[in-house]
Design a protein around this motif. Structure first.
Motif, short mmCIF file in Angstrom:
data_model
loop_
_atom_site.label_atom_id
_atom_site.label_comp_id
_atom_site.label_asym_id
_atom_site.label_seq_id
_atom_site.Cartn_x
_atom_site.Cartn_y
_atom_site.Cartn_z
N ALA A 280 2.99 6.43 1.05
CA ALA A 280 0.87 6.83 0.30
C ALA A 280 0.25 5.79 -0.03
O ALA A 280 -0.08 5.47 -0.57
CB ALA A 280 1.73 6.65 -1.15
N GLY A 282 -2.33 5.76 3.38
CA GLY A 282 -2.46 6.43 4.22
C GLY A 282 -2.60 6.87 5.60
O GLY A 282 -3.73 6.98 6.50
N LYS A 283 -1.12 6.44 5.81
CA LYS A 283 -0.83 7.27 6.70
C LYS A 283 -1.13 8.52 7.60
O LYS A 283 -2.11 9.03 8.70
CB LYS A 283 0.97 7.24 7.24
N THR A 284 -1.21 9.46 6.79
CA THR A 284 -1.64 10.96 6.96
C THR A 284 -3.57 11.24 6.83
O THR A 284 -3.37 11.41 8.17
CB THR A 284 -0.88 11.54 5.85
N ASN A 285 -3.66 10.15 5.75
CA ASN A 285 -4.69 10.81 6.36
C ASN A 285 -5.70 9.73 7.13
O ASN A 285 -6.59 10.16 8.34
CB ASN A 285 -5.49 9.45 4.98
N ASP A 304 3.91 9.71 10.42
CA ASP A 304 5.14 9.58 9.92
C ASP A 304 5.45 8.31 10.40
O ASP A 304 6.05 6.99 9.69
CB ASP A 304 5.90 10.26 8.78
N ARG A 396 3.74 17.08 -2.89
CA ARG A 396 4.27 16.62 -1.54
C ARG A 396 4.26 17.83 -0.69
O ARG A 396 4.61 19.47 -1.29
CB ARG A 396 5.67 16.43 -0.81
N ARG A 425 -1.58 -1.83 0.41
CA ARG A 425 -2.90 -1.75 -0.26
C ARG A 425 -2.75 -3.00 -0.46
O ARG A 425 -1.76 -3.53 -1.67
CB ARG A 425 -2.11 -0.71 -0.99
N PHE A 519 -11.30 6.21 4.10
CA PHE A 519 -11.14 7.82 5.15
C PHE A 519 -11.67 8.08 6.20
O PHE A 519 -11.53 7.15 7.15
CB PHE A 519 -11.41 8.53 3.92
N ASN A 522 -13.03 5.16 7.97
CA ASN A 522 -11.70 3.85 8.95
C ASN A 522 -12.90 3.89 10.04
O ASN A 522 -11.83 3.51 11.06
CB ASN A 522 -10.24 3.98 8.48
P1 GTP Z 1 4.20 8.15 3.18
O1 GTP Z 1 3.85 10.23 3.47
O2 GTP Z 1 4.84 8.46 1.73
O3 GTP Z 1 5.09 8.07 4.17
O4 GTP Z 1 2.43 8.10 3.28
P2 GTP Z 1 1.03 8.13 4.02
O5 GTP Z 1 1.38 6.86 4.32
O6 GTP Z 1 0.95 9.12 4.98
O7 GTP Z 1 -0.41 8.46 2.98
P3 GTP Z 1 -1.18 9.44 2.97
O8 GTP Z 1 -2.39 9.52 4.24
O9 GTP Z 1 -0.62 10.65 2.56
O10 GTP Z 1 -2.10 8.54 1.67
C1 GTP Z 1 -1.46 8.12 -0.16
C2 GTP Z 1 -2.68 7.91 -0.72
O11 GTP Z 1 -3.61 6.89 -0.41
C3 GTP Z 1 -3.73 9.71 -0.89
O12 GTP Z 1 -3.64 9.55 -2.68
C4 GTP Z 1 -4.76 8.72 0.00
O13 GTP Z 1 -6.19 9.64 -0.78
C5 GTP Z 1 -4.98 7.87 -0.65
N1 GTP Z 1 -5.52 6.75 1.05
C6 GTP Z 1 -5.58 7.63 2.08
N2 GTP Z 1 -6.28 6.71 2.56
C7 GTP Z 1 -7.08 6.30 1.53
C8 GTP Z 1 -8.70 5.03 2.39
O14 GTP Z 1 -8.83 5.40 3.07
N3 GTP Z 1 -9.48 4.35 1.13
C9 GTP Z 1 -7.64 4.93 -0.06
N4 GTP Z 1 -9.09 3.88 -1.60
N5 GTP Z 1 -7.27 5.61 -0.14
C10 GTP Z 1 -6.84 6.23 0.72
#
Ligand code: GTP
Ligand code: SPV
Ligand code: MN
Length: 613
Positions: A280, A282-285, A304, A396, A425, A519, A522
């Protein structure tokens, strides 16, 4: 106590006979231990998927969403306490505790097998046992691996169908002798006891006691009591990270908690980036980024997990072993991640999001304003005045990757990695981006990542903890050995090794606001990373790595002040010296097994910080 003559099934490799006979014998022994009413073999066909989906809807385990608004999509609501990974119940059962290392919970494998025997004895009574053969990576691919999950949850079968490759070709490969990893999952709620007394099923069966057990030497996973993704989709974290990391150590490759993308510059040069951020973070993002910079594009390969192997060309090649996404819903909206929003417009299973009055889904961040009325993730009426989140923070979506509009066309091929990125983070200290001057310093950066806790696992959200390589919950062996393995791979790659960077999208100002918009912006950081890889821009030395010359970071069009930019890159010697002290304490936990070169890097860092103070 139930005594069962069929002691917990042995590892499949020890079952005599041809590969298919060995698989059948293993399945039979799991069945005779768990006593399901029926055994069903799955191949992920559309018919099978439709049948299981209808069955789950009929049983009240899935809610069908409005087919006009969200075609072929469903909502599952978990038990209120089965919403995340359970790190406190996740065990590494290597022969010796030393092999598990100080960051894993170790249990003696024989003692654990005896405990599992009792737990799994009759655990599937009254239920169907599904046998799900799957491939991680394309079947037969050079970096791919096979597995079989036995489960008593049709929700798990459907989720596996979206996130892995199921199909008859997997069984053919097993028949041809390709090794496979054995995984067993039970929700731990039999519908009948040994005496024949029945109990009724619930929408989300699970048990109070949970066990997520890895046997690294025999390449097995046993999971009991939870239906949640990371605990129950055993191909994912249990196999593709915990077991695969051990396979990688033994065979000279890497299994990492990393996204994979192809970044293409306006000149048409492609850069492949693998980035490790904790759960959680930011990988998916980042994997679905639509660059804010004209001329740049990103193709999604994985969000992931990455498996990386040195190739004969001296470069590090990677695949995404998964075929789907199990992504965080909250925070995913048209403004933050439009690609994800489009990906989940249909054919998606949502878990623990809110239900709208017109049969669609909602979560915090999907739209700026919440609907006036919802049914929240617990099934209760909700209005904006409720004061609680409508979706669980770790709600999810589960969807096949081929729905993703930014998916790379050649997603089945491996890609040569140009840059490895580590992130976490961190509201303080860690700069927006820094490059490691050497591979060893890059491995040190990865090893010393710390991050504020998120809702992806149980624990206090916001608490700072070490999460080396974003693999703290996922490395199947001693973390210090994992670092040495990375150093060895770097040595093997030499000049072909990727460049290594650290990023932090989450630094905050004194008022607690994010300094960086994050987001899609980046992409500006990715641009600098790409320019560094091609040697097109210089960098500024700092005690914590090479930083951008601010003139080289494209911030045109961003509402960001010079003071904010300075704050994003500020290196405060005092707080960094304190950080170094804590890093030393952390490395000491590994009792002299942390690589010697880390001591040298830390000493150098301290000297530079003292000089800057
Ligand atoms: P897992 O599936 O648990 O391994 O997570 P992940 O790393 O894929 O995380 P994901 O991209 O789903 O992001 C999780 C949270 O981080 C979400 O609530 C996003 O909105 C927040 N987030 C992602 N990218 C950014 C960013 O660049 N800036 C900020 N402030 N928040 C972000
Ligand atoms: C994570 O927690 O890092 C996830 C979700 O990606 S899970 O598959 O549950 O581990
Ligand atoms: Mn993850």
């Amino acid at each position: 106590m139930i005594t069962n003559p069929n002691h917990t099934t042995p590892a499949p490799a020890t079952v005599p006979g041809s590969p298919r006979v060995a698989l059948e014998a293993w399945v039979a022994r799991v069945a005779s231990l768990t006593c399901p009413d029926a055994v069903v073999r799955c191949d992920g066909s559309p018919d099978e998927t439709a049948r299981l989906t209808q069955q789950l809807v009929d049983e009240g385990k899935l809610i069908a969403l409005d087919p006009e608004r969200r075609p072929n999509s469903y909502l599952a609501r978990s038990a209120p306490d089965d919403v995340a990974r359970v790190e406190g119940r996740t065990f590494t059962c290597s022969r010796t505790p030393e092999d598990a290392g100080p960051t894993n919970l170790w249990r003696d494998p024989d003692a654990m097998r005896a405990e599992l025997d009792d737990l799994f004895a009759g655990s599937m009574r009254g239920r169907t046992m599904y046998v799900v053969p799957f491939s991680m990576g394309p079947v037969g691919g050079p970096i791919s691996q096979l597995g079989v999950e036995v489960t008593d949850s049709a929700y798990v079968v459907l989720s596996m169908g979206k996130t892995t490759r199921l199909g008859p070709e997997v069984l053919r490969a097993i028949g041809a002798g390709v090794p496979w990893v054995a995984t067993v999952h039970s929700v731990g709620m039999p519908l009948r006891d040994a005496a024949g007394t029945e109990r009724s099923d619930v929408a989300w069966p699970c048990a109070e006691t949970r066990y997520i057990v890895q046997f690294p030497e025999t390449r097995e996973v046993w999971s009991y009591g939870s239906g949640y993704g990371g605990n129950a989709l055993l191909a994912k974290k249990c196999f593709a990270l915990r077991i695969a990391s051990v396979m990688g150590r033994d065979e000279g490759w890497l299994a990492e908690h990393m996204l994979l993308i192809r970044l293409t510059s306006p000149e048409g040069r492609a850069f492949h980036v693998a980035a490790a951020f904790p759960s959680a973070c930011g990988k998916t993002n980042l994997a679905m980024l639509q660059p804010a910079l004209p001329g740049w594009s990103v193709e999604t390969i994985g969000d992931d997990i990455a498996w990386l192997r040195p190739g004969s060309d001296g470069r590090l090649h990677a695949i995404n072993p998964e075929a789907g996404l199990f992504g965080v819903a909250p925070g995913t909206g048209a403004d933050t991640n439009p690609v994800a929003v489009e990906t989940i417009a249909a054919d998606t299973i949502f878990t623990n999001v809110a239900l709208t009055d017109d049969g669609d889904v909602w979560w915090e961040g999907l739209t700026p304003e919440p609907p006036a009325h919802l049914v929240d993730w617990t099934g209760a009426d909700w209005t904006p005045a409720s004061g609680t989140p409508a979706a669980h923070p770790n709600a999810r979506f589960t969807v096949a990757l081929d729905r993703c509009p930014s998916l790379a066309a050649d997603v089945d091929a491996s890609v040569p990695i140009d840059a490895v990125v580590f992130g976490g983070r961190r509201s303080t200290n860690v700069p927006l981006v820094a490059q490691a001057p050497t591979w060893a310093e890059g491995v040190f950066m990865g090893a010393t990542v710390s991050s504020e806790r998120t809702a992806a696992a149980e624990g206090t959200v916001g608490e700072l903890r070490r999460d080396p390589f974003a693999m703290l919950p996922f490395c199947g062996y001693d973390m210090a050995e994992h670092w040495s393995h990375w150093l060895d791979i770097g040595e093997q790659l030499g000049a072909g090794a990727p460049a290594v960077f650290q990023v932090n999208w989450f630094r905050k100002d004194q008022d607690g606001s994010f300094l960086w918009p994050g987001f899609r912006e980046n992409a500006r950081v990715l641009e600098w990373i790409a320019r560094r890889v091609e040697g097109a821009v210089p960098a500024v030395e700092s005690p914590v790595g090479l930083l951008p010359d601010v003139a080289d970071l494209d911030v045109r069009g961003l509402a960001i002040s010079d003071a904010q930019l300075d704050a994003l890159f500020a290196v405060d010697p005092d707080s960094w010296l304190e950080e170094c002290r804590r890093t030393e304490e952390f490395l000491d936990e590994f009792g002299g097994r942390s690589p010697a070169v880390f001591t040298a890097v830390l000493d150098e860092r301290r000297a530079a910080l003292h000089a800057a103070a």
